[in-house]
Design a protein around this motif. Sequence first.
Motif, PDB file in Angstrom:
ATOM      1  N   GLN A   1      19.786 102.509  -0.209  1.00 12.30           N
ATOM      2  CA  GLN A   1      18.618 102.525  -1.077  1.00 12.30           C
ATOM      3  C   GLN A   1      17.693 101.342  -0.846  1.00 12.30           C
ATOM      4  O   GLN A   1      16.518 101.385  -1.211  1.00 12.30           O
ATOM      5  N   ALA A   2      18.220 100.255  -0.236  1.00 10.61           N
ATOM      6  CA  ALA A   2      17.430  99.042  -0.048  1.00 10.61           C
ATOM      7  C   ALA A   2      16.328  99.274   0.975  1.00 10.61           C
ATOM      8  O   ALA A   2      16.502 100.023   1.950  1.00 10.61           O
ATOM      9  N   ARG A   3      15.196  98.626   0.762  1.00  8.77           N
ATOM     10  CA  ARG A   3      14.055  98.793   1.662  1.00  8.77           C
ATOM     11  C   ARG A   3      14.093  97.817   2.828  1.00  8.77           C
ATOM     12  O   ARG A   3      13.617  98.116   3.916  1.00  8.77           O
ATOM     13  N   ARG A   4      14.647  96.631   2.612  1.00  3.96           N
ATOM     14  CA  ARG A   4      14.665  95.616   3.659  1.00  3.96           C
ATOM     15  C   ARG A   4      16.015  95.590   4.363  1.00  3.96           C
ATOM     16  O   ARG A   4      17.049  95.825   3.741  1.00  3.96           O
ATOM     17  N   ARG A   5      15.965  95.250   5.638  1.00  4.92           N
ATOM     18  CA  ARG A   5      17.194  95.246   6.426  1.00  4.92           C
ATOM     19  C   ARG A   5      18.178  94.202   5.916  1.00  4.92           C
ATOM     20  O   ARG A   5      19.386  94.436   5.881  1.00  4.92           O
TER      21      ARG A   5
ATOM     22  N   ARG B   1      19.999  95.529   2.924  1.00  5.71           N
ATOM     23  CA  ARG B   1      20.995  96.534   3.312  1.00  5.71           C
ATOM     24  C   ARG B   1      22.251  95.874   3.859  1.00  5.71           C
ATOM     25  O   ARG B   1      23.365  96.261   3.518  1.00  5.71           O
TER      26      ARG B   1
ATOM     27  N   GLN C   1      13.610 110.718  -4.035  1.00  2.10           N
ATOM     28  CA  GLN C   1      13.756 110.085  -2.726  1.00  2.10           C
ATOM     29  C   GLN C   1      12.450 110.102  -1.938  1.00  2.10           C
ATOM     30  O   GLN C   1      12.269 109.291  -1.039  1.00  2.10           O
ATOM     31  N   HIS C   2      11.549 111.032  -2.228  1.00  2.00           N
ATOM     32  CA  HIS C   2      10.295 111.154  -1.493  1.00  2.00           C
ATOM     33  C   HIS C   2       9.135 111.183  -2.481  1.00  2.00           C
ATOM     34  O   HIS C   2       8.558 112.256  -2.745  1.00  2.00           O
TER      35      HIS C   2
ATOM     36  N   ASP D   1      22.334 106.595  -3.937  1.00  6.53           N
ATOM     37  CA  ASP D   1      22.287 105.347  -4.685  1.00  6.53           C
ATOM     38  C   ASP D   1      23.704 104.830  -4.853  1.00  6.53           C
ATOM     39  O   ASP D   1      24.635 105.312  -4.193  1.00  6.53           O
TER      40      ASP D   1
END
Length: 535
Positions: A348-352, A355, A493-494, A278
Amino acid sequence: MTTGPGDTGPPRRWSPTVPGGGHHGAAGGPPQASGVSAARAAVRSAVRDDAEARARALLVVRLTIALYLAELLLNLLRPHVQPHEPALSIFERTTRLSGSVGRLLATPRTVFWLVLAGIVAGVLLQVLVMATRPDERRARTLTWLTVAVVLGPFGLIPLTVIAEYPLQALACVPGTAFALALLHFGQRFSRIPAMMLLAAFAWGALVVFGLGRAASNLAFGTLYGFMGDGAQSDLTRLAERQYDALDVVVVHSGVVNALVVAAGVALLLVLFRHRVTDAVTGLVVGAAIGLGYNLVESTLIIRLFGTLSAFTGTTGGFEYWVRQSIGLLGGQVAFGAVLGAGFGLAAQARRRGGRTRAALAGLAAAICGAIATETLAAWLSRIVHDHVSVGGPLDTLVVSPFLWLLPQAPFIVVAVLLLAVGTRARAAAARDAVAAEAASGTAITRWEAPFLADPALRFWSLVSTGRLYGRGSALALRRLQLAQLDLAAWRWQHPGVLDGPAKEEGDRLRARVMLLRTRPGIRPAAAPRPGQVTP
């Protein structure tokens, strides 16, 4: 404070006891591993050394070398200002200096040949990998050998600085050690491995400083060639172009150093696993890289300004006061922290798109901070020193340090805010992860969950254990708690149902927690009586 597997009846708490008198399980517990075996096991468990991680590491190395080769190509294509100039400006002997300064200035020429040899050796090693398709163990060895031979030569420059000026380097050690300890112990809920912190420090001291110095040496020759083209007959214009080239090199150094810091942060975030990735993780890694760079830079600047104090008016003692005392956590440390926080948010970001924006924002902030410190601080100093006595107590203790820190202040404030916000977010996520793990297994029990989720209670439990059972038991409990926090970080994280390598990693972390319960210093205690207040 914990419930062991296989317990029946009412829940029991686990309490530490004196090492050697603890519970070892039915068979007396597992045998203790040797120091070397334990160290190797720690390395294997901490580093994500699979094929994907090695491929990304090689990508970072290729991009780093591509940056240096681009500097070489531009230097080869530069116009020649003076007759009989060599093809590369680093081979030009414009002055004949003896002693340590002369050897230091000659280092980039040595680096040039060793880097070329390293690149050739690295290519041959990778060709060998593709041709032979070795097993996992041999592929791992060849990959890290490639990284070492390609990037290793750049470390000669900072090692030369430290070897030539050992007293100045030793003077910088206490402050640097204090800052490293602050980074290590200041983390909450999940702490990156000490090995990761030291690797970040080494990347900053060896690779960032070495590659940045070698690239800047080439860049000055390139810029002077392009700026001085057409002014060969006018010595005054040539001198002016030389100063203009130095001004641009300041900007160039800020960009190159930030790019190499970013490469180090990205590499370390890829290699080290089952740690919370993070903003706080990236911030600590980036700050450690900046601290390594700051150690070598401070050593060099303290020595040079001490030698040239009669001409510059600045002493080595003043540089030590600014760079290793009042400004120790500013400069490259603050800029590396902001850059690392951006990369941590990107991981940590989900979208490219998210990021990319987070990473570029951190990189831009680090570049702007480095350039502003070198340019605005000098400009402000010229304005203020027309009205303040240079070298007096007020100037030395207040005015000059304030002017140096003023351009850095916004970036230091941003780093502190990112740390505060990141720690708060980490606390909320840790509470959820600890509760989820306590509800699904025996590695963390409901008696331990409140302690793990609250740093104050966790500290209180260690102090109480030390008072009742001794220091060894407190350390045993601390190791258990850190392993449980690692497991909670993995669950953070999972969060979903997993299989494959991710599930295997979680199982290994749980097994490590259960193994630590059997070590000396941890034993089961009686269950709390009704109405008894227990932790």
